[in-house]
Design an enzyme around this catalytic site. Structure first.
Site, short mmCIF file in Angstrom:
data_model
loop_
_atom_site.label_atom_id
_atom_site.label_comp_id
_atom_site.label_asym_id
_atom_site.label_seq_id
_atom_site.Cartn_x
_atom_site.Cartn_y
_atom_site.Cartn_z
N ASN A 215 -15.42 107.13 -61.19
CA ASN A 215 -15.63 105.71 -60.92
C ASN A 215 -15.06 104.90 -62.10
O ASN A 215 -15.53 105.06 -63.24
CB ASN A 215 -17.14 105.46 -60.74
N ASP B 222 -14.93 101.54 -62.41
CA ASP B 222 -15.41 100.15 -62.45
C ASP B 222 -15.42 99.58 -63.87
O ASP B 222 -15.06 98.42 -64.09
CB ASP B 222 -16.86 100.06 -61.94
N HIS B 223 -15.89 100.41 -64.82
CA HIS B 223 -16.12 99.83 -66.15
C HIS B 223 -14.85 99.71 -66.99
O HIS B 223 -14.87 99.10 -68.05
CB HIS B 223 -17.25 100.57 -66.86
N ARG C 202 -12.25 89.94 -71.36
CA ARG C 202 -11.27 89.09 -72.01
C ARG C 202 -10.38 88.32 -71.04
O ARG C 202 -9.46 87.64 -71.45
CB ARG C 202 -10.35 89.94 -72.91
N HIS D 45 -16.34 100.25 -56.92
CA HIS D 45 -17.40 99.48 -56.25
C HIS D 45 -16.97 98.01 -56.25
O HIS D 45 -16.88 97.39 -57.30
CB HIS D 45 -18.70 99.67 -57.04
N ARG E 119 -18.15 94.73 -55.76
CA ARG E 119 -19.44 94.03 -55.65
C ARG E 119 -19.22 92.64 -55.08
O ARG E 119 -18.15 92.04 -55.25
CB ARG E 119 -20.11 93.93 -57.01
N ARG F 130 -17.86 91.34 -60.18
CA ARG F 130 -18.03 91.32 -61.65
C ARG F 130 -17.12 92.30 -62.37
O ARG F 130 -16.86 92.14 -63.55
CB ARG F 130 -19.48 91.58 -62.02
N HIS F 131 -16.68 93.36 -61.70
CA HIS F 131 -15.70 94.25 -62.36
C HIS F 131 -14.47 94.42 -61.46
O HIS F 131 -13.46 93.77 -61.69
CB HIS F 131 -16.32 95.57 -62.84
N GLU G 273 -17.08 101.97 -52.70
CA GLU G 273 -18.51 101.70 -52.59
C GLU G 273 -18.69 100.21 -52.33
O GLU G 273 -18.04 99.38 -52.99
CB GLU G 273 -19.22 102.00 -53.91
N THR H 187 -26.86 97.42 -62.40
CA THR H 187 -26.10 98.42 -61.66
C THR H 187 -26.91 98.74 -60.41
O THR H 187 -28.01 98.19 -60.23
CB THR H 187 -25.84 99.67 -62.53
N THR H 188 -26.39 99.59 -59.54
CA THR H 188 -27.10 99.91 -58.31
C THR H 188 -28.45 100.54 -58.66
O THR H 188 -28.49 101.55 -59.35
CB THR H 188 -26.27 100.89 -57.46
N GLU I 128 -24.84 110.47 -50.30
CA GLU I 128 -24.73 110.62 -51.74
C GLU I 128 -26.13 110.46 -52.30
O GLU I 128 -26.76 109.39 -52.16
CB GLU I 128 -23.78 109.57 -52.34
N HIS J 245 -24.79 108.74 -60.03
CA HIS J 245 -25.47 107.66 -60.76
C HIS J 245 -26.17 108.19 -62.01
O HIS J 245 -27.02 109.06 -61.93
CB HIS J 245 -26.50 106.92 -59.90
N GLY J 246 -25.73 107.68 -63.14
CA GLY J 246 -26.36 108.02 -64.41
C GLY J 246 -26.05 109.42 -64.92
O GLY J 246 -26.73 109.92 -65.82
N GLY K 269 -19.13 107.57 -63.37
CA GLY K 269 -18.35 106.48 -63.95
C GLY K 269 -18.67 106.18 -65.39
O GLY K 269 -17.90 106.50 -66.30
N HIS K 270 -19.84 105.59 -65.62
CA HIS K 270 -20.14 105.01 -66.93
C HIS K 270 -19.98 106.02 -68.07
O HIS K 270 -19.38 105.71 -69.10
CB HIS K 270 -21.56 104.42 -66.91
#
Ligand code: PXP
Length: 248
Positions: free
Chosen positions: A8, A10-11, A19, A44, A46, A50-51, A71, A101-102, A152, A195-196, A217-218
């Site tokens: 993922n 996204d980040h 920026r 994702h 959203r 936001r990303h 997603e 986050t979700t 999932e 997730h996580g 992802g993160h």
């Protein structure tokens, strides 16, 4: 059974958007993920963008060579976007604007009629549909009923239970995920999780026999910063040196 790793990105977009710059580009990083062995790319979109933004989704679809998992919330707007862009997979996730986050799984039991309708539209277009749900038998049954092809499993509670000393809580969460994965397979559903997840907590999770796919992802973006920071600083030093060498 091998486990597919979907990264993922996204980040990467979060850092870009901080920026309002054009870099780092999530599409560029997605291609690097594929080169490094990712089996797919997850993004994702959203509601508040936001990303990942709409343009990223279209560019990702054109550029990557593996699999695109989009997603999104189960809304008419997102279904329309998915039908236009045609990702390989759509994962319906719950979405609240104020969350960081979700946070929870999808309430398939409560939204069954709407999810069934949206799932049918996507499946008719050849898109695989996955539901992001808690390890809960009622949600599993309802997912099957709504014609999802995959679930999932939400690993957030398992990841939170991974704090030092939380051994009993961790074992309980892992056991719930083992049970849910087995039940999902019995219902004929493909089994993903996410997730996580980190390099630490993924080890025990990967022992679940029915698990076919992970969406992470993160932690990967965070590890990329840690593992890449020294090289980035060296490259900047080198660029500064080139300028210094041109001083008259
Ligand atoms: N799977 C789903 C359904 C998600 O919503 C997210 C977060 O966007 C992830 C996986 C990835 O979670 P993380 O960034 O914590 O690895």
């Amino acid at each position: 059974m091998p486990i597919r790793l979907h990264v993922n990105v996204d980040h990467v977009a979060t850092v870009r958007n901080a920026r309002g710059a054009a870099y780092p580009d999530p599409v560029h990083l997605a291609l690097l993920c594929e080169d490094a062995g990712a089996d797919g790319i997850t993004i994702h979109l959203r509601e508040d963008r936001r990303h990942i933004v709409d343009r990223d989704v279209a560019r990702m679809r054109e550029s990557i060579g593996t699999l695109l998992n989009l997603e999104c919330a189960a809304t008419d707007e997102m279904v329309a976007i998915a039908l236009r862009v045609k990702p390989d997979v759509v994962t319906f996730v719950p979405e609240r604007r104020e969350e960081r986050t979700t946070e929870g799984g999808l309430d398939v039991v409560g939204q069954r009629a709407s999810l069934t309708d949206k799932t049918a539209k996507l499946r008719a277009a050849g898109i695989k549909v996955s539901f992001f749900i808690a390890a809960d038998p009622a949600q599993l049954e309802a997912s099957r009923g709504a014609q999802a092809q995959q679930i999932e499993l939400h690993t957030g509670p398992y990841a939170h239970a991974y704090a030092p000393g939380a051994t009993a809580a961790r074992a309980a969460q892992l056991s719930a995920l083992f049970d849910a994965a087995r039940a999902a397979r019995t219902l004929g559903l493909d089994v993903a999780a996410g997730h996580g997840l980190t390099r630490h907590n993924v080890v025990d999770l990967a022992t679940i026999p029915e698990l076919e796919e992970l969406n992470i992802g993160h932690a990967i973006v965070a590890d990329a910063l840690v593992m890449g920071m020294a090289g980035a600083v060296r490259a900047m030093r080198e660029a500064i040196s080139r300028g210094l060498a041109r001083r008259t």
